[in-house]
Scaffold this motif. Structure first.
Motif, PDB file in Angstrom:
ATOM      1  N   HIS A 165     -37.952 -66.391 -52.284  1.00  0.00           N
ATOM      2  CA  HIS A 165     -37.830 -66.372 -50.929  1.00  0.00           C
ATOM      3  C   HIS A 165     -37.375 -67.861 -50.606  1.00  0.00           C
ATOM      4  O   HIS A 165     -36.787 -68.176 -49.601  1.00  0.00           O
ATOM      5  CB  HIS A 165     -39.242 -66.088 -50.433  1.00  0.00           C
ATOM      6  CG  HIS A 165     -39.479 -64.774 -50.274  1.00  0.00           C
ATOM      7  ND1 HIS A 165     -38.838 -63.893 -49.828  1.00  0.00           N
ATOM      8  CD2 HIS A 165     -40.641 -64.027 -50.548  1.00  0.00           C
ATOM      9  CE1 HIS A 165     -39.328 -62.776 -49.761  1.00  0.00           C
ATOM     10  NE2 HIS A 165     -40.428 -62.683 -50.340  1.00  0.00           N
ATOM     11  N   GLU A 166     -37.821 -68.952 -51.236  1.00  0.00           N
ATOM     12  CA  GLU A 166     -37.588 -70.363 -51.101  1.00  0.00           C
ATOM     13  C   GLU A 166     -36.047 -70.693 -51.051  1.00  0.00           C
ATOM     14  O   GLU A 166     -35.302 -71.537 -50.551  1.00  0.00           O
ATOM     15  CB  GLU A 166     -38.185 -71.155 -51.967  1.00  0.00           C
ATOM     16  CG  GLU A 166     -39.856 -71.422 -51.601  1.00  0.00           C
ATOM     17  CD  GLU A 166     -40.833 -71.927 -52.576  1.00  0.00           C
ATOM     18  OE1 GLU A 166     -40.124 -72.345 -53.512  1.00  0.00           O
ATOM     19  OE2 GLU A 166     -41.704 -71.999 -52.389  1.00  0.00           O
ATOM     20  N   LEU A 167     -35.271 -69.835 -52.084  1.00  0.00           N
ATOM     21  CA  LEU A 167     -34.030 -70.101 -52.404  1.00  0.00           C
ATOM     22  C   LEU A 167     -33.054 -69.273 -51.378  1.00  0.00           C
ATOM     23  O   LEU A 167     -31.915 -69.357 -51.119  1.00  0.00           O
ATOM     24  CB  LEU A 167     -33.526 -69.304 -53.718  1.00  0.00           C
ATOM     25  CG  LEU A 167     -34.173 -70.084 -54.891  1.00  0.00           C
ATOM     26  CD1 LEU A 167     -33.870 -69.391 -56.262  1.00  0.00           C
ATOM     27  CD2 LEU A 167     -33.481 -71.267 -55.012  1.00  0.00           C
ATOM     28  N   GLY A 168     -33.916 -68.441 -50.654  1.00  0.00           N
ATOM     29  CA  GLY A 168     -33.197 -68.003 -49.413  1.00  0.00           C
ATOM     30  C   GLY A 168     -33.025 -66.307 -49.173  1.00  0.00           C
ATOM     31  O   GLY A 168     -32.656 -66.153 -48.237  1.00  0.00           O
ATOM     32  N   LYS A 195     -42.698 -60.036 -44.462  1.00  0.00           N
ATOM     33  CA  LYS A 195     -44.066 -59.324 -44.093  1.00  0.00           C
ATOM     34  C   LYS A 195     -45.053 -59.162 -44.939  1.00  0.00           C
ATOM     35  O   LYS A 195     -46.258 -59.119 -44.622  1.00  0.00           O
ATOM     36  CB  LYS A 195     -43.868 -58.471 -43.020  1.00  0.00           C
ATOM     37  CG  LYS A 195     -42.718 -58.608 -41.985  1.00  0.00           C
ATOM     38  CD  LYS A 195     -42.592 -57.499 -41.109  1.00  0.00           C
ATOM     39  CE  LYS A 195     -41.595 -57.605 -39.944  1.00  0.00           C
ATOM     40  NZ  LYS A 195     -41.415 -56.403 -39.266  1.00  0.00           N
ATOM     41  N   GLY A 196     -44.848 -59.371 -46.336  1.00  0.00           N
ATOM     42  CA  GLY A 196     -45.687 -58.714 -47.252  1.00  0.00           C
ATOM     43  C   GLY A 196     -45.206 -58.219 -48.252  1.00  0.00           C
ATOM     44  O   GLY A 196     -43.824 -58.501 -48.759  1.00  0.00           O
ATOM     45  N   TYR A 197     -45.706 -57.469 -49.140  1.00  0.00           N
ATOM     46  CA  TYR A 197     -45.152 -56.704 -50.313  1.00  0.00           C
ATOM     47  C   TYR A 197     -45.658 -55.247 -50.380  1.00  0.00           C
ATOM     48  O   TYR A 197     -46.854 -54.916 -49.802  1.00  0.00           O
ATOM     49  CB  TYR A 197     -45.390 -57.662 -51.543  1.00  0.00           C
ATOM     50  CG  TYR A 197     -46.678 -57.170 -52.239  1.00  0.00           C
ATOM     51  CD1 TYR A 197     -46.982 -56.539 -53.065  1.00  0.00           C
ATOM     52  CD2 TYR A 197     -47.979 -57.847 -51.498  1.00  0.00           C
ATOM     53  CE1 TYR A 197     -48.208 -56.198 -53.841  1.00  0.00           C
ATOM     54  CE2 TYR A 197     -49.202 -57.868 -52.277  1.00  0.00           C
ATOM     55  CZ  TYR A 197     -49.272 -56.789 -53.311  1.00  0.00           C
ATOM     56  OH  TYR A 197     -50.505 -56.725 -53.900  1.00  0.00           O
ATOM     57  N   PRO A 230     -34.256 -48.507 -42.491  1.00  0.00           N
ATOM     58  CA  PRO A 230     -35.094 -49.738 -42.663  1.00  0.00           C
ATOM     59  C   PRO A 230     -35.153 -50.037 -44.231  1.00  0.00           C
ATOM     60  O   PRO A 230     -35.220 -49.090 -44.708  1.00  0.00           O
ATOM     61  CB  PRO A 230     -36.596 -49.222 -42.040  1.00  0.00           C
ATOM     62  CG  PRO A 230     -36.196 -48.364 -41.114  1.00  0.00           C
ATOM     63  CD  PRO A 230     -35.177 -47.410 -41.621  1.00  0.00           C
ATOM     64  N   VAL A 231     -35.418 -51.337 -44.419  1.00  0.00           N
ATOM     65  CA  VAL A 231     -35.323 -51.851 -45.537  1.00  0.00           C
ATOM     66  C   VAL A 231     -36.284 -51.071 -46.753  1.00  0.00           C
ATOM     67  O   VAL A 231     -36.203 -50.671 -47.820  1.00  0.00           O
ATOM     68  CB  VAL A 231     -35.681 -53.399 -45.723  1.00  0.00           C
ATOM     69  CG1 VAL A 231     -35.974 -53.617 -47.400  1.00  0.00           C
ATOM     70  CG2 VAL A 231     -34.747 -53.976 -45.334  1.00  0.00           C
ATOM     71  N   GLU A 232     -37.706 -50.993 -45.909  1.00  0.00           N
ATOM     72  CA  GLU A 232     -38.617 -50.222 -46.823  1.00  0.00           C
ATOM     73  C   GLU A 232     -38.329 -48.652 -47.219  1.00  0.00           C
ATOM     74  O   GLU A 232     -38.521 -48.181 -48.311  1.00  0.00           O
ATOM     75  CB  GLU A 232     -40.164 -50.099 -46.340  1.00  0.00           C
ATOM     76  CG  GLU A 232     -41.088 -49.411 -47.056  1.00  0.00           C
ATOM     77  CD  GLU A 232     -42.566 -49.515 -46.521  1.00  0.00           C
ATOM     78  OE1 GLU A 232     -43.363 -48.667 -46.967  1.00  0.00           O
ATOM     79  OE2 GLU A 232     -42.865 -50.296 -45.620  1.00  0.00           O
ATOM     80  N   GLN A 233     -37.620 -48.220 -46.362  1.00  0.00           N
ATOM     81  CA  GLN A 233     -37.171 -46.622 -46.466  1.00  0.00           C
ATOM     82  C   GLN A 233     -35.952 -46.803 -47.441  1.00  0.00           C
ATOM     83  O   GLN A 233     -35.983 -45.782 -48.501  1.00  0.00           O
ATOM     84  CB  GLN A 233     -36.749 -45.898 -45.069  1.00  0.00           C
ATOM     85  CG  GLN A 233     -36.249 -44.556 -45.242  1.00  0.00           C
ATOM     86  CD  GLN A 233     -35.972 -43.810 -43.976  1.00  0.00           C
ATOM     87  OE1 GLN A 233     -36.465 -44.442 -42.878  1.00  0.00           O
ATOM     88  NE2 GLN A 233     -35.185 -42.920 -44.095  1.00  0.00           N
ATOM     89  N   ALA A 234     -35.107 -47.654 -47.181  1.00  0.00           N
ATOM     90  CA  ALA A 234     -33.910 -47.798 -48.043  1.00  0.00           C
ATOM     91  C   ALA A 234     -34.384 -48.000 -49.512  1.00  0.00           C
ATOM     92  O   ALA A 234     -33.965 -47.351 -50.405  1.00  0.00           O
ATOM     93  CB  ALA A 234     -32.994 -48.969 -47.766  1.00  0.00           C
ATOM     94  N   VAL A 235     -35.481 -48.834 -49.654  1.00  0.00           N
ATOM     95  CA  VAL A 235     -35.838 -49.081 -51.033  1.00  0.00           C
ATOM     96  C   VAL A 235     -36.469 -47.686 -51.768  1.00  0.00           C
ATOM     97  O   VAL A 235     -36.242 -47.559 -52.850  1.00  0.00           O
ATOM     98  CB  VAL A 235     -36.691 -50.242 -51.113  1.00  0.00           C
ATOM     99  CG1 VAL A 235     -37.443 -50.739 -52.397  1.00  0.00           C
ATOM    100  CG2 VAL A 235     -36.070 -51.600 -50.667  1.00  0.00           C
ATOM    101  N   ARG A 236     -37.317 -47.355 -50.931  1.00  0.00           N
ATOM    102  CA  ARG A 236     -37.904 -46.052 -51.502  1.00  0.00           C
ATOM    103  C   ARG A 236     -37.065 -44.823 -51.901  1.00  0.00           C
ATOM    104  O   ARG A 236     -37.056 -44.260 -53.110  1.00  0.00           O
ATOM    105  CB  ARG A 236     -39.029 -45.390 -50.623  1.00  0.00           C
ATOM    106  CG  ARG A 236     -40.292 -46.206 -50.342  1.00  0.00           C
ATOM    107  CD  ARG A 236     -41.225 -45.726 -49.311  1.00  0.00           C
ATOM    108  NE  ARG A 236     -42.413 -46.657 -49.104  1.00  0.00           N
ATOM    109  CZ  ARG A 236     -43.438 -46.979 -49.861  1.00  0.00           C
ATOM    110  NH1 ARG A 236     -43.323 -46.093 -51.136  1.00  0.00           N
ATOM    111  NH2 ARG A 236     -44.290 -47.882 -49.798  1.00  0.00           N
ATOM    112  N   THR A 237     -35.894 -44.849 -51.237  1.00  0.00           N
ATOM    113  CA  THR A 237     -34.812 -43.893 -51.209  1.00  0.00           C
ATOM    114  C   THR A 237     -34.034 -44.146 -52.603  1.00  0.00           C
ATOM    115  O   THR A 237     -33.941 -43.295 -53.485  1.00  0.00           O
ATOM    116  CB  THR A 237     -33.734 -43.474 -50.227  1.00  0.00           C
ATOM    117  OG1 THR A 237     -34.752 -42.975 -49.141  1.00  0.00           O
ATOM    118  CG2 THR A 237     -32.658 -42.752 -50.655  1.00  0.00           C
TER     119      THR A 237
END
Length: 269
Positions: A165-168, A195-197, A230-237
């Motif tokens: 995260h610190e790297l961008g 927002k979290g993990y 959305p990112v979460e849905q994309a990762v789960r797929t």
């Protein structure tokens, strides 16, 4: 109907299980139109990598220019870059064309152990490409090399994610396939957003047919983001897609065989 158009910037795998070939197969199965920029031509099969030929920088620039001028690219997946010069070239082009939704799969080592990113190029990848990515998908060895830390437990994973995260990087997916390999029946991934993990778990399969898993996972992620998921849905797929691909092996080749790129679609049918 507007077909989402995506781009993969990566190396070519003559064995068809990883790299550009795996990306394009995944794009097709996820209903997006794939374009490509080849950074290196490799001679490889399921037994190993036998030759690597980096593409001249002028040719990489020309490929990127051709794609950018004619296609409406909704998302970009970056895989094998190989050396510092290619990283600088791709970074300059990304700056010029301002692509959105850049997914970085920091390819470093082939499944058979061959080096796909020069050690001297790690800093360039970290400083020039990573900050442009909306999402990065390292496995544990890759996360260790980029962050300069050792990952032995979950606390180390959280520490590495903070460094990313610190790297961008906005979203970090640390893949746990190399974690507790002999002790767990589950394969766990950690997904860190601004927002979290959250974590994802799937069965760990005792199979050698895992060639191209990282490429396939990140390509599926790219396709889903291009479709506006959305990112979460994309990762789960993507997790479900690669789990199906590993769990239904094709049994091709005499070494680390390719994953099954149409297994997930068959499960949906």
């Amino acid at each position: 109907m507007v077909i989402p158009q995506v781009l993969t910037i990566a190396g070519s795998d003559s064995g068809g299980g990883a790299g550009i070939q795996a990306d394009l197969k995944t794009f097709q199965m996820r209903g997006v139109f794939g374009t490509s920029v080849i950074t290196a031509v490799t001679a490889q099969n399921t037994l190993g990598v036998f030759d690597i030929h980096p593409i001249p920088l002028a040719s990489i620039q020309a490929q990127l220019r051709a794609v950018a001028k004619d296609f409406s690219i909704s998302a970009v997946k970056i895989g094998m870059l190989g050396n510092t010069e290619i990283i600088q070239c791709v970074a300059d082009c990304l700056e010029q064309y301002q692509f959105s939704h850049i997914v970085l799969d920091p390819v470093m080592i082939a499944k058979g152990g061959a080096t796909l990113l020069e050690q001297s190029a790690v800093a360039a990848l970290k400083n020039l490409i990573l900050p442009k990515a909306c999402l990065i998908t390292p496995n544990i060895p890759e996360a260790e090399r980029i962050t300069g830390t050792q990952i032995k437990n979950e606390a180390d994973i959280f520490n590495a994610a903070q460094i990313f995260h610190e790297l961008g990087a906005n979203t970090v997916v640390i893949k746990g396939g190399h974690h507790n390999n002999s002790q767990s029946k589950l394969c766990k991934d950690w997904v860190f957003t601004q927002k979290g993990y959250f974590t994802l778990e799937a069965p760990r399969f005792a199979t050698p047919h895992t060639h191209g898993t990282g490429c396939t996972f990140s390509a599926c992620l790219t396709a889903e983001l291009a479709k506006g998921k959305p990112v979460e849905q994309a990762v789960r797929t993507a997790k479900n897609y690669i789990t199906a691909a590993i769990g239904h092996p094709l049994n091709i080749g005499h070494g680390h065989g390719p994953t099954n790129h149409w297994a997930y679609q068959n499960e949906q049918d």
